[in-house]
Design an enzyme around this catalytic site. Structure first.
Site, PDB file in Angstrom:
ATOM      1  N   LYS A  58       0.497   4.759   0.248  1.00 39.37           N
ATOM      2  CA  LYS A  58      -0.243   4.999   0.384  1.00 39.37           C
ATOM      3  C   LYS A  58      -0.162   6.554  -0.706  1.00 39.37           C
ATOM      4  O   LYS A  58      -0.519   6.268  -2.112  1.00 39.37           O
ATOM      5  CB  LYS A  58       0.263   5.285   1.887  1.00 39.37           C
ATOM      6  CG  LYS A  58       0.085   5.000   2.208  1.00 39.37           C
ATOM      7  CD  LYS A  58      -0.031   4.343   4.243  1.00 39.37           C
ATOM      8  CE  LYS A  58      -0.186   3.661   4.825  1.00 39.37           C
ATOM      9  NZ  LYS A  58      -0.177   3.507   6.069  1.00 39.37           N
TER      10      LYS A  58
ATOM     11  N   HIS B 180      -9.677   1.226   5.383  1.00 42.34           N
ATOM     12  CA  HIS B 180      -8.189   1.585   5.778  1.00 42.34           C
ATOM     13  C   HIS B 180      -8.167   2.570   6.431  1.00 42.34           C
ATOM     14  O   HIS B 180      -8.604   3.310   6.608  1.00 42.34           O
ATOM     15  CB  HIS B 180      -7.477   1.705   4.569  1.00 42.34           C
ATOM     16  CG  HIS B 180      -5.753   2.191   5.178  1.00 42.34           C
ATOM     17  ND1 HIS B 180      -5.274   2.794   6.605  1.00 42.34           N
ATOM     18  CD2 HIS B 180      -4.549   0.795   5.132  1.00 42.34           C
ATOM     19  CE1 HIS B 180      -4.117   2.562   6.538  1.00 42.34           C
ATOM     20  NE2 HIS B 180      -3.554   1.463   6.015  1.00 42.34           N
TER      21      HIS B 180
ATOM     22  N   SER C 201       2.630  -2.107  10.148  1.00 37.39           N
ATOM     23  CA  SER C 201       5.089  -1.814  10.312  1.00 37.39           C
ATOM     24  C   SER C 201       5.434  -3.871  10.109  1.00 37.39           C
ATOM     25  O   SER C 201       6.460  -4.056  11.212  1.00 37.39           O
ATOM     26  CB  SER C 201       4.758  -1.783  11.756  1.00 37.39           C
ATOM     27  OG  SER C 201       4.742  -0.530  12.354  1.00 37.39           O
TER      28      SER C 201
ATOM     29  N   GLY D 270       2.691   1.833  11.277  1.00 38.87           N
ATOM     30  CA  GLY D 270       3.447   3.220  10.326  1.00 38.87           C
ATOM     31  C   GLY D 270       4.393   2.979  11.643  1.00 38.87           C
ATOM     32  O   GLY D 270       5.711   4.663  12.101  1.00 38.87           O
TER      33      GLY D 270
ATOM     34  N   GLU E  75      -5.479  -5.264  10.916  1.00 38.46           N
ATOM     35  CA  GLU E  75      -4.358  -3.755  11.240  1.00 38.46           C
ATOM     36  C   GLU E  75      -4.059  -2.962  12.246  1.00 38.46           C
ATOM     37  O   GLU E  75      -5.474  -1.734  12.436  1.00 38.46           O
ATOM     38  CB  GLU E  75      -4.807  -2.821   9.575  1.00 38.46           C
ATOM     39  CG  GLU E  75      -4.155  -3.654   8.517  1.00 38.46           C
ATOM     40  CD  GLU E  75      -3.429  -2.254   7.515  1.00 38.46           C
ATOM     41  OE1 GLU E  75      -2.756  -3.084   6.809  1.00 38.46           O
ATOM     42  OE2 GLU E  75      -4.178  -0.969   7.030  1.00 38.46           O
TER      43      GLU E  75
ATOM     44  N   GLU F 189      -6.995   4.611   7.666  1.00 40.22           N
ATOM     45  CA  GLU F 189      -6.246   6.603   7.267  1.00 40.22           C
ATOM     46  C   GLU F 189      -7.594   7.054   7.293  1.00 40.22           C
ATOM     47  O   GLU F 189      -8.293   8.232   7.387  1.00 40.22           O
ATOM     48  CB  GLU F 189      -5.031   6.184   6.843  1.00 40.22           C
ATOM     49  CG  GLU F 189      -3.513   5.741   7.721  1.00 40.22           C
ATOM     50  CD  GLU F 189      -3.105   5.691   6.901  1.00 40.22           C
ATOM     51  OE1 GLU F 189      -3.111   5.515   5.571  1.00 40.22           O
ATOM     52  OE2 GLU F 189      -1.888   4.612   7.729  1.00 40.22           O
TER      53      GLU F 189
ATOM     54  N   ASN G 288       0.535  -1.385  -0.425  1.00 40.16           N
ATOM     55  CA  ASN G 288      -0.069   0.237  -0.304  1.00 40.16           C
ATOM     56  C   ASN G 288       0.690   1.501   0.094  1.00 40.16           C
ATOM     57  O   ASN G 288       1.727   1.752   0.988  1.00 40.16           O
ATOM     58  CB  ASN G 288      -1.392  -0.389   1.368  1.00 40.16           C
ATOM     59  CG  ASN G 288      -1.254   0.767   1.549  1.00 40.16           C
ATOM     60  OD1 ASN G 288      -1.844   2.461   0.975  1.00 40.16           O
ATOM     61  ND2 ASN G 288      -2.230   1.272   2.740  1.00 40.16           N
TER      62      ASN G 288
HETATM   63  P1  PGA Z   1       2.866   0.101   7.967  1.00 40.14           P
HETATM   64  O1  PGA Z   1       1.236   0.410   6.930  1.00 40.14           O
HETATM   65  O2  PGA Z   1       3.209  -1.214   7.249  1.00 40.14           O
HETATM   66  O3  PGA Z   1       3.596   1.159   7.983  1.00 40.14           O
HETATM   67  O4  PGA Z   1       2.894  -0.448   8.966  1.00 40.14           O
HETATM   68  C1  PGA Z   1       0.793  -0.444   7.080  1.00 40.14           C
HETATM   69  C2  PGA Z   1      -1.264  -0.297   6.052  1.00 40.14           C
HETATM   70  O5  PGA Z   1      -0.938   1.170   6.516  1.00 40.14           O
HETATM   71  O6  PGA Z   1      -1.289  -1.063   5.258  1.00 40.14           O
END
Ligand code: PGA
Length: 249
Positions: A11, A92, A207, A168, A162, A94, A9
């Site tokens: 983003k 997601h 992560s 992150g 998640e 976010e 992803n």
């Molecule tokens: P990350 O993000 O691997 O940077 O923690 C995962 C995600 O949001 O899908």
């Protein structure tokens, strides 16, 4: 036996120049037939990526729940499908947080994506407060039940667990905690869908990197990973694909 799926992803990252990374990731993916590899790129890169990259599936990070109309700035599932996307992420955290998307929106997006011929990765996850209060399992199973599209089938749907506090941050739940949540999600899918539940892949996200991928991907009921930061370069993403391939073989 469910095939492992390693999905990236990007983003709001990436440019035309970054497609060279996708070329390299696709080249590895083409030599690991036991693992499905997918990358959700920004909408602006879908067409170029889909035309040029081999060995992996290019997708979108979100689609609108409607077919068309007065929704300035949004893109529909049919639009990204026409551009070359084969799947879309929906729900997601976010987007749930930044755009105020509810479970009902997420369900609508998943259904619109499926209707347009896309595969779907549907995300659920708890906050740190939820986890600390001991309600992680209750929160994610309730999210799943409320955002699950009708006619859900493993052929086109995967669910990504998640935990929001792991995205992150460099922090991950223990493997036992991941296995416990995935077990709870599987049980909820069985309640809702019966036998079809066993064909739906459950991904872990938050992560994931080359150092922890093998352990996380080896946990019970973990059928793959949704990877943010570590999917941006071939150097970081390829070892995760290779870890999945070793487990699959
Ligand atoms: P990350 O993000 O691997 O940077 O923690 C995962 C995600 O949001 O899908």
């Amino acid at each position: 036996m469910r095939r492992k799926l390693i999905a990236g992803n990007w983003k709001m990252n990436g440019s035309m120049a970054a497609l060279a990374e996708l070329d390299a990731i696709g080249a590895t993916a083409a030599t690991t037939p036991g693992v499905d590899v997918a990358v959700a790129v920004p909408a602006t890169l879908i067409a170029s990526a889909a035309q040029r990259v081999r060995g992996l599936s290019v997708g979108a990070q979100d689609v609108h729940q409607g077919e068309c109309g007065a929704h300035t700035g949004c893109v529909s599932a049919a639009m990204v499908r026409e551009a070359g996307a084969r799947f879309s992420i929906v729900g997601h955290s976010e987007r749930r947080a930044d755009q105020g998307e509810s479970d009902a929106h997420v369900r609508g997006k998943a259904e619109a994506a499926h209707a347009a011929g896309l595969q779907v990765i549907l995300c659920v996850g708890e906050t740190l407060d939820d986890r600390d209060a001991g309600r992680a399992e209750a929160v994610v199973t309730a999210q799943l039940a409320a955002s699950l599209p009708t006619h859900a089938e493993g052929e086109w749907l995967a669910v990504a667990y998640e935990p929001i506090w792991a995205i992150g941050t460099g922090r991950t739940p223990t493997v036992a905690d991941v296995a416990a949540i995935h077990g709870a999600l599987r049980a909820k899918l069985r309640d809702l869908l019966g036998e079809e539940a066993d064909a739906i892949r459950l991904l872990y996200g938050g992560s994931v990197n080359d150092a922890n991928a093998a352990e996380l991907l080896g946990a019970d009921d973990v059928d793959g990973a949704l990877v943010g930061g570590a999917s941006l370069t071939a150097t970081k993403f390829v070892p995760i694909i290779e870890a999945a391939a070793r487990i699959a073989s």
